[in-house]
Design a protein around this motif. Structure first.
Motif, short mmCIF file in Angstrom:
data_model
loop_
_atom_site.label_atom_id
_atom_site.label_comp_id
_atom_site.label_asym_id
_atom_site.label_seq_id
_atom_site.Cartn_x
_atom_site.Cartn_y
_atom_site.Cartn_z
N GLU A 298 79.32 1.24 -31.29
CA GLU A 298 78.58 1.69 -30.11
C GLU A 298 77.79 0.51 -29.50
N LEU A 299 77.15 -0.22 -30.39
CA LEU A 299 76.35 -1.37 -29.95
C LEU A 299 77.24 -2.44 -29.30
N GLN A 300 78.37 -2.67 -29.94
CA GLN A 300 79.30 -3.69 -29.42
C GLN A 300 79.80 -3.30 -28.03
N GLN A 301 80.10 -2.01 -27.84
CA GLN A 301 80.57 -1.55 -26.53
C GLN A 301 79.51 -1.79 -25.46
N LEU A 302 78.26 -1.50 -25.80
CA LEU A 302 77.17 -1.70 -24.82
C LEU A 302 77.05 -3.17 -24.45
N ILE A 303 77.13 -4.04 -25.46
CA ILE A 303 77.00 -5.48 -25.18
C ILE A 303 78.21 -5.98 -24.40
N PHE A 304 79.39 -5.44 -24.75
CA PHE A 304 80.62 -5.79 -24.02
C PHE A 304 80.44 -5.46 -22.53
N ASP A 305 79.92 -4.27 -22.25
CA ASP A 305 79.72 -3.87 -20.85
C ASP A 305 78.61 -4.68 -20.19
N PHE A 306 77.60 -5.03 -20.96
CA PHE A 306 76.50 -5.83 -20.42
C PHE A 306 77.01 -7.19 -19.92
N VAL A 307 78.03 -7.69 -20.57
CA VAL A 307 78.61 -8.97 -20.16
C VAL A 307 79.09 -8.90 -18.71
N ASN A 308 79.57 -7.71 -18.28
CA ASN A 308 80.00 -7.57 -16.87
C ASN A 308 78.84 -7.87 -15.92
N VAL A 309 77.65 -7.46 -16.31
CA VAL A 309 76.47 -7.71 -15.47
C VAL A 309 76.28 -9.21 -15.31
N LEU A 310 76.43 -9.94 -16.40
CA LEU A 310 76.24 -11.39 -16.34
C LEU A 310 77.37 -12.05 -15.55
N LYS A 311 78.59 -11.56 -15.80
CA LYS A 311 79.76 -12.17 -15.13
C LYS A 311 79.67 -11.99 -13.62
N ASN A 312 79.23 -10.80 -13.21
CA ASN A 312 79.18 -10.49 -11.77
C ASN A 312 77.88 -10.97 -11.15
#
Ligand SMILES: O=P(O)(O)O[C@H]1O[C@H](CO)[C@@H](O)[C@H]1O
Length: 319
Positions: A298-312
């Motif tokens: 669950e934690l990994q999924q949240l951090i994975f999605d958070f990366v989109n925020v940084l990428k964009n």
């Protein structure tokens, strides 16, 4: 009489390295307690020769949460033992690797295993890899940790975004910034009131909402450990406004704020802190690891999605 005392001190230089270090047996047999700017540069240069790509995000994995590094692709794994001057993680649930590669398409550096003061390292030694990762180019930091839930509304398995911390060792003069301040790292008197980035917190909540996941947001109390807290200490931490308690994170986030990282702190509540003298439950590290591993996906999924925020670059006030 005094002559004998001096002789015995000379033959056992405890202040230098400890009796175990003299015997070369203990993994924490380190004598260098400070990392100069030049030393951090030497380490960064060593790493850059192995991994030329600049990481944009640094991640620190808490107890039982090192599986995140296994999801990094195009990996270069550098064991701490191969990095000059690096300490070793000695705690169950912490591997000892610096992992480079891409995570959801972003270049990252990940500490698969951290250092804690109770392992025998100073808080400055525990936290100094933050400076290495900053020197390598990372400007965003995600710090994860396992923690006991002080807040009575919290349940085991809850994920708490850290909005602030109580750095209790610092109250007793144990802050990683004590000693000579090299301005190349950051200022002598750094502000830490916004050490945990508000925008990162808001973005993470938005991400969690998509999964119908309610995240907690609270104050993390950093203690020295290794003992879990007494009931009186738990009561005191609650009175001070603490929501979760652990033995890491605060020294890392202090150095991160000093050198200008934007930081997201995530505490996984692995156990409740009970304040009932009639209860027989006690926190144990096996439970901490078990719950961390259960909730890791669950934690990994949240951090994975958070990366989109940084990428964009989906943020205001990027500094
Ligand atoms: O903070 P992390 O490294 O996740 O580990 C937590 O778990 C250990 C105690 O079970 C302590 O080291 C505490 O700080």
């Amino acid at each position: 009489m005094s002559h004998n005392t001096n002789t015995s001190i000379k033959s056992a230089p405890i202040a230098e390295s400890g009796p175990w270090a003299a015997a070369g047996e203990h993994p924490n047999a380190v004598t260098n307690r400070f990392y100069t700017y030049e030393c951090v540069q030497e380490i960064a240069a060593f790493i850059q020769r192995l991994v030329p790509a600049k990481p944009e995000l640094a991640i620190i994995c808490g107890s039982g949460l090192g599986g995140l590094a296994d999801l990094i692709v195009d990996k270069t794994v550098i064991p701490y033992s191969e990095i000059p001057h690096f300490p070793r993680s000695t705690v169950v649930g912490h591997r000892s690797n610096l992992v480079f590669g891409t995570f959801n398409g972003l270049n990252v550096v990940c500490m698969q295993g951290r250092f804690h003061p109770y392992e025998g390292y100073t808080t400055a030694m525990c936290a100094f890899p933050v400076r290495v990762m900053h020197m390598l180019g990372a400007r965003s930091l995600v710090v994860t940790c396992a923690a006991g839930g002080l807040n009575k509304d919290y349940s085991v398995g809850d994920i708490m975004l850290i909005k602030d911390h109580l750095n209790l060792p610092s109250f007793a003069g144990n802050n990683p910034l004590i000693g000579h301040n090299d301005e190349r790292f950051g200022p002598r008197f750094p502000p830490v009131g916004h050490a945990y980035d508000r925008q990162y917190i808001m973005k993470m909540k938005e991400i969690a909402a998509k999964y119908n996941l309610q995240l907690r947001e609270g104050v993390y109390c950093g203690l020295g450990g290794p003992c879990y807290e007494t009931i009186a200490e738990i009561n005191m931490l609650r009175l001070l406004g603490g929501d979760a308690v652990g033995m890491s994170t605060v020294h890392e986030v202090t150095l991160a704020a000093h050198c200008g990282f934007r930081t997201l702190g995530i505490a996984l509540i692995t156990n409740k802190c009970l304040s009932d003298y009639n209860s027989t439950y006690e926190a144990v590290h096996e439970d901490v690891i078990r719950i961390s591993e259960l909730k890791a996906d669950e934690l990994q999924q949240l951090i994975f999605d958070f990366v989109n925020v940084l990428k964009n670059n989906d943020l205001e006030n990027q500094h």
